[in-house]
Design a protein around this motif. Sequence first.
Motif, mmCIF file in Angstrom:
data_model
loop_
_atom_site.group_PDB
_atom_site.id
_atom_site.type_symbol
_atom_site.label_atom_id
_atom_site.label_comp_id
_atom_site.label_asym_id
_atom_site.label_seq_id
_atom_site.Cartn_x
_atom_site.Cartn_y
_atom_site.Cartn_z
ATOM 1 N N ALA A 50 22.907 45.837 45.002
ATOM 2 C CA ALA A 50 24.180 46.664 45.057
ATOM 3 C C ALA A 50 25.225 46.394 44.042
ATOM 4 O O ALA A 50 26.064 47.337 43.521
ATOM 5 C CB ALA A 50 24.502 46.394 46.363
ATOM 6 N N ALA A 51 25.554 45.110 43.825
ATOM 7 C CA ALA A 51 26.265 44.834 42.816
ATOM 8 C C ALA A 51 26.190 45.613 41.437
ATOM 9 O O ALA A 51 27.000 45.892 40.666
ATOM 10 C CB ALA A 51 26.595 43.339 42.515
ATOM 11 N N VAL A 52 24.861 45.369 40.953
ATOM 12 C CA VAL A 52 24.521 45.956 39.823
ATOM 13 C C VAL A 52 24.704 47.412 39.607
ATOM 14 O O VAL A 52 25.331 47.919 38.621
ATOM 15 C CB VAL A 52 23.193 45.630 39.390
ATOM 16 C CG1 VAL A 52 22.440 46.476 38.108
ATOM 17 C CG2 VAL A 52 22.781 44.201 39.136
ATOM 18 N N LEU A 53 24.396 47.941 40.551
ATOM 19 C CA LEU A 53 24.763 49.223 40.639
ATOM 20 C C LEU A 53 25.952 49.896 40.755
ATOM 21 O O LEU A 53 26.452 50.923 40.178
ATOM 22 C CB LEU A 53 23.661 50.277 41.927
ATOM 23 C CG LEU A 53 22.058 50.107 41.432
ATOM 24 C CD1 LEU A 53 21.477 50.404 42.840
ATOM 25 C CD2 LEU A 53 21.776 50.668 40.306
ATOM 26 N N LEU A 54 26.634 49.190 41.839
ATOM 27 C CA LEU A 54 28.337 49.820 42.030
ATOM 28 C C LEU A 54 29.197 49.085 40.810
ATOM 29 O O LEU A 54 30.231 49.642 40.654
ATOM 30 C CB LEU A 54 28.606 49.274 43.490
ATOM 31 C CG LEU A 54 29.875 49.636 43.891
ATOM 32 C CD1 LEU A 54 29.957 51.209 44.175
ATOM 33 C CD2 LEU A 54 30.336 49.070 45.346
ATOM 34 N N PHE A 55 29.112 47.869 40.685
ATOM 35 C CA PHE A 55 30.320 47.141 39.795
ATOM 36 C C PHE A 55 29.962 47.614 38.437
ATOM 37 O O PHE A 55 30.974 47.481 37.622
ATOM 38 C CB PHE A 55 30.238 45.625 39.923
ATOM 39 C CG PHE A 55 30.407 45.068 41.398
ATOM 40 C CD1 PHE A 55 31.160 45.796 42.398
ATOM 41 C CD2 PHE A 55 29.964 43.937 41.992
ATOM 42 C CE1 PHE A 55 31.313 45.459 43.747
ATOM 43 C CE2 PHE A 55 30.222 43.126 42.985
ATOM 44 C CZ PHE A 55 30.803 44.118 44.012
ATOM 45 N N SER A 56 28.981 47.844 38.082
ATOM 46 C CA SER A 56 28.694 48.120 36.498
ATOM 47 C C SER A 56 29.236 49.480 36.202
ATOM 48 O O SER A 56 29.531 50.262 37.093
ATOM 49 C CB SER A 56 27.127 48.039 36.100
ATOM 50 O OG SER A 56 26.461 49.155 36.456
ATOM 51 N N ALA B 84 26.969 54.623 44.302
ATOM 52 C CA ALA B 84 27.259 54.121 45.658
ATOM 53 C C ALA B 84 26.293 53.373 46.347
ATOM 54 O O ALA B 84 25.653 53.874 47.187
ATOM 55 C CB ALA B 84 27.644 55.515 46.336
ATOM 56 N N ALA B 85 26.471 51.983 45.942
ATOM 57 C CA ALA B 85 25.400 51.122 46.799
ATOM 58 C C ALA B 85 26.452 49.937 47.322
ATOM 59 O O ALA B 85 27.473 49.598 46.530
ATOM 60 C CB ALA B 85 24.417 50.573 46.032
ATOM 61 N N LEU B 86 26.397 49.692 48.696
ATOM 62 C CA LEU B 86 27.249 48.698 49.145
ATOM 63 C C LEU B 86 26.888 47.092 49.088
ATOM 64 O O LEU B 86 25.891 46.872 49.839
ATOM 65 C CB LEU B 86 27.386 49.167 50.703
ATOM 66 C CG LEU B 86 28.451 48.154 51.529
ATOM 67 C CD1 LEU B 86 29.588 48.530 50.968
ATOM 68 C CD2 LEU B 86 27.934 48.380 53.003
ATOM 69 N N PRO B 87 27.633 46.366 48.283
ATOM 70 C CA PRO B 87 27.379 45.057 48.530
ATOM 71 C C PRO B 87 28.058 44.175 49.654
ATOM 72 O O PRO B 87 28.964 44.803 50.142
ATOM 73 C CB PRO B 87 27.814 44.489 47.042
ATOM 74 C CG PRO B 87 28.411 45.602 46.373
ATOM 75 C CD PRO B 87 28.564 46.877 47.482
ATOM 76 N N VAL B 88 27.356 43.443 50.304
ATOM 77 C CA VAL B 88 27.802 42.755 51.480
ATOM 78 C C VAL B 88 28.079 41.013 51.136
ATOM 79 O O VAL B 88 27.011 40.518 50.677
ATOM 80 C CB VAL B 88 27.082 42.704 52.537
ATOM 81 C CG1 VAL B 88 27.795 41.949 53.932
ATOM 82 C CG2 VAL B 88 26.913 44.265 53.032
ATOM 83 N N ASP B 89 29.348 40.694 50.882
ATOM 84 C CA ASP B 89 29.327 39.084 50.593
ATOM 85 C C ASP B 89 29.722 38.349 51.893
ATOM 86 O O ASP B 89 29.764 38.872 53.083
ATOM 87 C CB ASP B 89 30.451 38.841 49.524
ATOM 88 C CG ASP B 89 31.712 39.095 50.114
ATOM 89 O OD1 ASP B 89 31.981 39.514 51.299
ATOM 90 O OD2 ASP B 89 32.723 38.454 49.258
ATOM 91 N N SER B 90 29.888 37.142 51.862
ATOM 92 C CA SER B 90 30.128 36.176 53.366
ATOM 93 C C SER B 90 31.358 36.664 53.925
ATOM 94 O O SER B 90 31.227 36.942 55.216
ATOM 95 C CB SER B 90 30.054 34.800 52.828
ATOM 96 O OG SER B 90 30.884 34.527 52.079
#
Length: 248
Positions: free
Chosen positions: A147-153, A158-164
């Motif tokens: 998700a980070a690769v797709l959204l942050f780059s 529109a992909a949702l990353p979830v961190d702690s």
Amino acid sequence: MATRSETTASTWNTPGLRARAREVHDRLCEAYGCPVPFFSEKDPLSELVSALLSHRTRNRDSHRAYLDLRARFPTWEAVRDAPTGEIQDCVSPCTWPEQKAPRIQAVLRAISARLGSLNLDALADLPPTEARAWLESIPGVGPKTSAAVLLFSRLRVAALPVDSHHHRVASRLGLLPPGVAVGPSHAILADQLPPDWSAQQVYDNHEVLMIHGQRCCLHARPRCERCPVLDLCPTGRNRVWEGEPRTP
């Protein structure tokens, strides 16, 4: 065939939970300010390496390791083909550099073998679910990284990353089934968001829940009394209104 996480997402996310998730989003956006500026303009391959370095590492340390790697090696092909010890030296500011160095090289070799080159720009042509599945089929790449690769780059998919932090806030708000881990939570939380949301809206959702976890919904001593979504949070209501100072 649906995966277990996809099945859980479809059965857990009722209209009421989706409405709560949207209300949480709106209030936290008001509290912390949206839209949140994107922090990265990296190409997707560079974002992938950056994400692999960031696992269990402070942002400043993983950023330093990334910059050291880029300064020492002119291309990702050079990183792929270099002696592993040299890569480990560059990424030493990170936790577990002895694991991350060979993992990064293995991921780069896997991409080269599949695509014939080190370029992930074509992921923009795939539906987000397919792009994520392709990335996650590479050993060492999980749902947060994909998700980070797709959204942050610069792809801005529109992909949702979830961190702690995001996961902790969502769990306390009752947006996740009890005990669900960070990995499976990606599909559940993504399913709660409107399907027509832009990458900016999805990014805002991730950022404001993460910021809320860092500033208010702390791990050990959540500051429930000042929380803008207290009335929506069963954990906070239990702590503040019923006088039970319990932290899950």
